[in-house]
Enzyme design. Structure first.
Site, PDB file in Angstrom:
ATOM      1  CE  LYS A 163      57.862  68.548  50.833  1.00  0.00           C
ATOM      2  NZ  LYS A 163      57.088  69.778  51.144  1.00  0.00           N
ATOM      3  CB  CYS A 165      60.630  80.965  58.517  1.00  0.00           C
ATOM      4  SG  CYS A 165      60.743  80.622  56.750  1.00  0.00           S
ATOM      5  CG  HIS A 213      52.395  72.461  59.118  1.00  0.00           C
ATOM      6  ND1 HIS A 213      53.053  73.263  58.224  1.00  0.00           N
ATOM      7  CD2 HIS A 213      51.304  72.002  58.457  1.00  0.00           C
ATOM      8  CE1 HIS A 213      52.387  73.292  57.083  1.00  0.00           C
ATOM      9  NE2 HIS A 213      51.328  72.539  57.202  1.00  0.00           N
ATOM     10  CE  LYS A 252      64.584  73.414  60.023  1.00  0.00           C
ATOM     11  NZ  LYS A 252      65.103  74.381  59.040  1.00  0.00           N
ATOM     12  CB  THR A 280      67.543  71.781  56.616  1.00  0.00           C
ATOM     13  OG1 THR A 280      67.043  72.328  57.839  1.00  0.00           O
ATOM     14  CG2 THR A 280      69.012  71.445  56.746  1.00  0.00           C
ATOM     15  NE  ARG A 281      62.203  75.966  53.848  1.00  0.00           N
ATOM     16  CZ  ARG A 281      63.013  76.839  54.444  1.00  0.00           C
ATOM     17  NH1 ARG A 281      64.008  76.425  55.183  1.00  0.00           N
ATOM     18  NH2 ARG A 281      62.805  78.143  54.304  1.00  0.00           N
ATOM     19  CG  HIS A 291      65.321  82.693  55.605  1.00  0.00           C
ATOM     20  ND1 HIS A 291      64.063  83.132  55.339  1.00  0.00           N
ATOM     21  CD2 HIS A 291      65.374  82.523  56.949  1.00  0.00           C
ATOM     22  CE1 HIS A 291      63.377  83.252  56.469  1.00  0.00           C
ATOM     23  NE2 HIS A 291      64.154  82.877  57.460  1.00  0.00           N
TER      24      HIS A 291
HETATM   25  C1  FAD Z   1      59.857  77.451  58.882  1.00  0.00           C
HETATM   26  C2  FAD Z   1      59.544  76.911  57.524  1.00  0.00           C
HETATM   27  C3  FAD Z   1      59.724  75.568  57.280  1.00  0.00           C
HETATM   28  C4  FAD Z   1      59.424  75.049  56.032  1.00  0.00           C
HETATM   29  N1  FAD Z   1      59.650  73.729  55.801  1.00  0.00           N
HETATM   30  C5  FAD Z   1      59.465  73.221  54.566  1.00  0.00           C
HETATM   31  C6  FAD Z   1      59.822  71.899  54.293  1.00  0.00           C
HETATM   32  O1  FAD Z   1      60.324  71.188  55.162  1.00  0.00           O
HETATM   33  N2  FAD Z   1      59.651  71.439  53.038  1.00  0.00           N
HETATM   34  C7  FAD Z   1      59.126  72.211  52.051  1.00  0.00           C
HETATM   35  O2  FAD Z   1      58.983  71.724  50.932  1.00  0.00           O
HETATM   36  N3  FAD Z   1      58.779  73.498  52.279  1.00  0.00           N
HETATM   37  C8  FAD Z   1      58.936  74.014  53.509  1.00  0.00           C
HETATM   38  N4  FAD Z   1      58.634  75.320  53.775  1.00  0.00           N
HETATM   39  C9  FAD Z   1      57.990  76.133  52.736  1.00  0.00           C
HETATM   40  C10 FAD Z   1      58.934  76.751  51.739  1.00  0.00           C
HETATM   41  O3  FAD Z   1      60.104  77.190  52.344  1.00  0.00           O
HETATM   42  C11 FAD Z   1      58.163  77.879  51.038  1.00  0.00           C
HETATM   43  O4  FAD Z   1      56.994  77.341  50.457  1.00  0.00           O
HETATM   44  C12 FAD Z   1      58.970  78.576  49.969  1.00  0.00           C
HETATM   45  O5  FAD Z   1      60.214  78.986  50.465  1.00  0.00           O
HETATM   46  C13 FAD Z   1      58.195  79.763  49.416  1.00  0.00           C
HETATM   47  O6  FAD Z   1      59.011  80.459  48.501  1.00  0.00           O
HETATM   48  P1  FAD Z   1      58.551  81.795  47.788  1.00  0.00           P
HETATM   49  O7  FAD Z   1      59.536  82.020  46.714  1.00  0.00           O
HETATM   50  O8  FAD Z   1      57.108  81.699  47.443  1.00  0.00           O
HETATM   51  O9  FAD Z   1      58.630  82.922  48.902  1.00  0.00           O
HETATM   52  P2  FAD Z   1      59.855  83.812  49.419  1.00  0.00           P
HETATM   53  O10 FAD Z   1      61.020  82.988  49.696  1.00  0.00           O
HETATM   54  O11 FAD Z   1      59.338  84.644  50.542  1.00  0.00           O
HETATM   55  O12 FAD Z   1      60.205  84.729  48.182  1.00  0.00           O
HETATM   56  C14 FAD Z   1      59.435  85.836  47.799  1.00  0.00           C
HETATM   57  C15 FAD Z   1      60.396  86.941  47.454  1.00  0.00           C
HETATM   58  O13 FAD Z   1      59.701  88.012  46.857  1.00  0.00           O
HETATM   59  C16 FAD Z   1      60.336  89.206  47.236  1.00  0.00           C
HETATM   60  N5  FAD Z   1      59.411  90.336  47.013  1.00  0.00           N
HETATM   61  C17 FAD Z   1      58.221  90.528  47.610  1.00  0.00           C
HETATM   62  N6  FAD Z   1      57.662  91.673  47.191  1.00  0.00           N
HETATM   63  C18 FAD Z   1      58.513  92.221  46.310  1.00  0.00           C
HETATM   64  C19 FAD Z   1      58.502  93.434  45.555  1.00  0.00           C
HETATM   65  N7  FAD Z   1      57.503  94.321  45.647  1.00  0.00           N
HETATM   66  N8  FAD Z   1      59.556  93.694  44.736  1.00  0.00           N
HETATM   67  C20 FAD Z   1      60.590  92.802  44.635  1.00  0.00           C
HETATM   68  N9  FAD Z   1      60.647  91.668  45.364  1.00  0.00           N
HETATM   69  C21 FAD Z   1      59.628  91.374  46.184  1.00  0.00           C
HETATM   70  C22 FAD Z   1      60.640  88.940  48.703  1.00  0.00           C
HETATM   71  O14 FAD Z   1      61.568  89.836  49.235  1.00  0.00           O
HETATM   72  C23 FAD Z   1      61.097  87.501  48.675  1.00  0.00           C
HETATM   73  O15 FAD Z   1      62.491  87.395  48.522  1.00  0.00           O
HETATM   74  C24 FAD Z   1      58.917  75.890  55.012  1.00  0.00           C
HETATM   75  C25 FAD Z   1      58.732  77.248  55.259  1.00  0.00           C
HETATM   76  C26 FAD Z   1      59.053  77.767  56.502  1.00  0.00           C
HETATM   77  C27 FAD Z   1      58.844  79.212  56.756  1.00  0.00           C
HETATM   78  O1  LIG Z   2      56.631  70.276  53.602  1.00  0.00           O
HETATM   79  C1  LIG Z   2      57.140  69.602  54.489  1.00  0.00           C
HETATM   80  O2  LIG Z   2      57.549  68.470  54.269  1.00  0.00           O
HETATM   81  C2  LIG Z   2      57.298  70.174  55.861  1.00  0.00           C
HETATM   82  C3  LIG Z   2      56.834  69.232  56.890  1.00  0.00           C
HETATM   83  C4  LIG Z   2      55.394  69.333  57.131  1.00  0.00           C
HETATM   84  C5  LIG Z   2      54.993  70.693  57.441  1.00  0.00           C
HETATM   85  C6  LIG Z   2      55.556  71.644  56.572  1.00  0.00           C
HETATM   86  N1  LIG Z   2      56.647  71.430  55.918  1.00  0.00           N
END
Ligand code: FAD
Ligand SMILES: O=C(O)[C@@H]1CCCC=N1
Length: 393
Positions: free
Chosen positions: A355, A322, A276, A272, A53-54, A50
């Site tokens: 990304k 997050c 990390h 923001k 931005t990323r 959620h």
């Molecule tokens: C603060 C922050 C900054 C970041 N900055 C960057 C960035 O600048 N650049 C970048 O590339 N990446 C960045 N990231 C990383 C990136 O956002 C994550 O790697 C990515 O969103 C992970 O996605 P996901 O789908 O694995 O996890 P999630 O988005 O958590 O999705 C997993 C989903 O599974 C669901 N789920 C879990 N268990 C169950 C179940 N039993 N039944 C049904 N549903 C279930 C959850 O509810 C959730 O919706 C950042 C992350 C954070 C937290």
């Molecule tokens: O993945 C990214 O680019 C950002 C910046 C570095 C730390 C984590 N996320």
């Protein structure tokens, strides 16, 4: 044939964050009858995908991520076209470090070898381009020219919308309670039972909870990340709001960890800037107040800001939460379950997976339907960890 009262799919994806949603999108593109299950009503802010931005960048020390990013840029552009929505804004990505920092040098070497557009910036150029950002003698900067911002919430919405347009089914507010492996996998949620030839588990910080009953104990740590937004001391004075692009700082201010920032977007007048890293937390307890954090991340950020961007007020104006799900080497897990080949796992995106999600989804879909993988998956295999299978198996 499905049992009476059960719907049978080619593939079921568990978790509708960015990784699961992109996996479902690729499966639907392959004309697979696909179900995407999500425990919370969509959209939600309890996981990792959620926020508005990323950062997107090719500036990686690991050549395999730089290689994957080549296709990611193409797939992000394709998604923009298909959805008619702008999802990427080019700002450039500044990489800042102490001179001689190993990771910085490797990033520069990698970008040169891969012929990625980038430039070194002298202290004089930095002063002119980025007034309000103060590096010290002995600190260096370069720019990954096509780095920038991804509009995260919009991207998630776009992928899910296109998945549905291709005939995919999303059931939100349905938590997966049980998975029964077999040639046909049975998935039981809090309200239904489904069957599929193959499933993909992309449960983000809940991965461990979903995988443990399947006998798999992966070395994943879930961290609560404070997402901090900072205000200028005197609005408009420092020039930082107008000039600062995305940035990534290695080993600055004597800190081993990284600090990163993005231009103002979420809140007018606020920037923001985050650390990390964070403290270990169960995703169910993310929003409870932390008494004695082991990593004083906000204090570290305040000290970083006082030192490098003194035009900002050194106390955050807004703090949101997050989750990161980290592996020990911070590389992802993209693999089959060691015993059940039709159960595929995408986990451990370690705070940098957004990304890369277009290609992650493509790889997970290939694993699920038994197509040849487009990339060498050695860095992402479960076998790099010791004893992932629980003794109970
Ligand atoms: C603060 C922050 C900054 C970041 N900055 C960057 C960035 O600048 N650049 C970048 O590339 N990446 C960045 N990231 C990383 C990136 O956002 C994550 O790697 C990515 O969103 C992970 O996605 P996901 O789908 O694995 O996890 P999630 O988005 O958590 O999705 C997993 C989903 O599974 C669901 N789920 C879990 N268990 C169950 C179940 N039993 N039944 C049904 N549903 C279930 C959850 O509810 C959730 O919706 C950042 C992350 C954070 C937290
Ligand atoms: O993945 C990214 O680019 C950002 C910046 C570095 C730390 C984590 N996320």
């Amino acid at each position: 044939m499905a049992l009476p009262g059960r719907t049978k799919y080619d593939c079921i994806v568990i978790g509708a964050g960015i990784q699961g949603s992109f996996t479902a999108y690729h499966l639907a593109k392959h004309r697979k009858k696909t179900l995407l299950l999500e425990q919370f009503p969509l959209p939600h802010s309890r996981g990792s995908s959620h926020g508005q931005t990323r950062i997107i960048r090719r500036a990686y020390a690991e050549h395999f991520y730089t290689d994957m990013m080549e296709e990611c840029y193409q797939l992000w552009a394709e998604l923009e076209k298909e959805s008619g929505t702008q999802l990427y804004r080019k700002t450039g990505l500044l990489v800042l470090a102490k001179s001689g920092n190993e990771e910085y040098e490797t990033v520069c070497k990698n970008m040169t070898e891969k012929q990625i557009p980038w430039e070194n910036l002298s202290p004089a150029e930095m002063k002119v381009k980025y007034p309000g950002l103060f590096l010290s003698p002995g600190e260096v900067a370069c720019c990954d020219i096509n780095g920038g911002v991804l509009y995260a919430d919009k991207a998630l919405r776009a992928v899910q919308m296109l998945f549905k347009q291709m005939g995919g089914v999303i059931r939100d507010g349905e938590k997966v309670m049980h998975i029964k492996p077999g040639p046909v996998v049975t998935v039981t949620t809090n309200s239904s039972i489904y069957e599929a030839d193959g499933i993909v588990i992309t449960a983000g910080p809940w991965a461990q909870k979903v995988l443990r009953p399947l006998g798999l104990q992966l070395p994943l740590k879930t961290l609560r990340i404070n997402v901090c937004y900072w205000r200028e001391k005197i609005p408009g004075k420092s020039g930082i709001l107008q000039s600062l692009p995305c940035f990534l700082g290695f080993n600055l201010n004597g800190e081993e960890h990284e600090v990163y920032g993005l231009p103002s977007q979420e809140y007018p007048g606020l920037i923001k800037i985050c650390f990390h890293g964070g403290n270990e937390a169960d995703p169910e307890e993310r929003d409870l107040k932390v008494q004695n954090p082991e990593i004083p991340d906000i204090a570290k950020l305040s000290s970083f800001i006082s030192r490098y961007i003194p035009g900002l007020h050194p106390r955050p104006a807004v703090v949101e939460q997050c989750m990161y799900t980290n592996t020990p080497d911070e590389n992802f897990i993209l693999d089959h379950h060691p015993l059940h080949k039709n159960i595929v796992i995408g986990a451990g995106f370690s705070g940098h997976g957004f990304k890369l999600s277009p290609v992650v989804g493509k790889i997970l879909s290939e694993l699920c339907i038994g197509e040849k993988e487009s990339y060498d998956l050695k860095p992402f295999r479960i076998s790099r960890f010791k004893t992932p299978l629980k003794a109970a198996l």
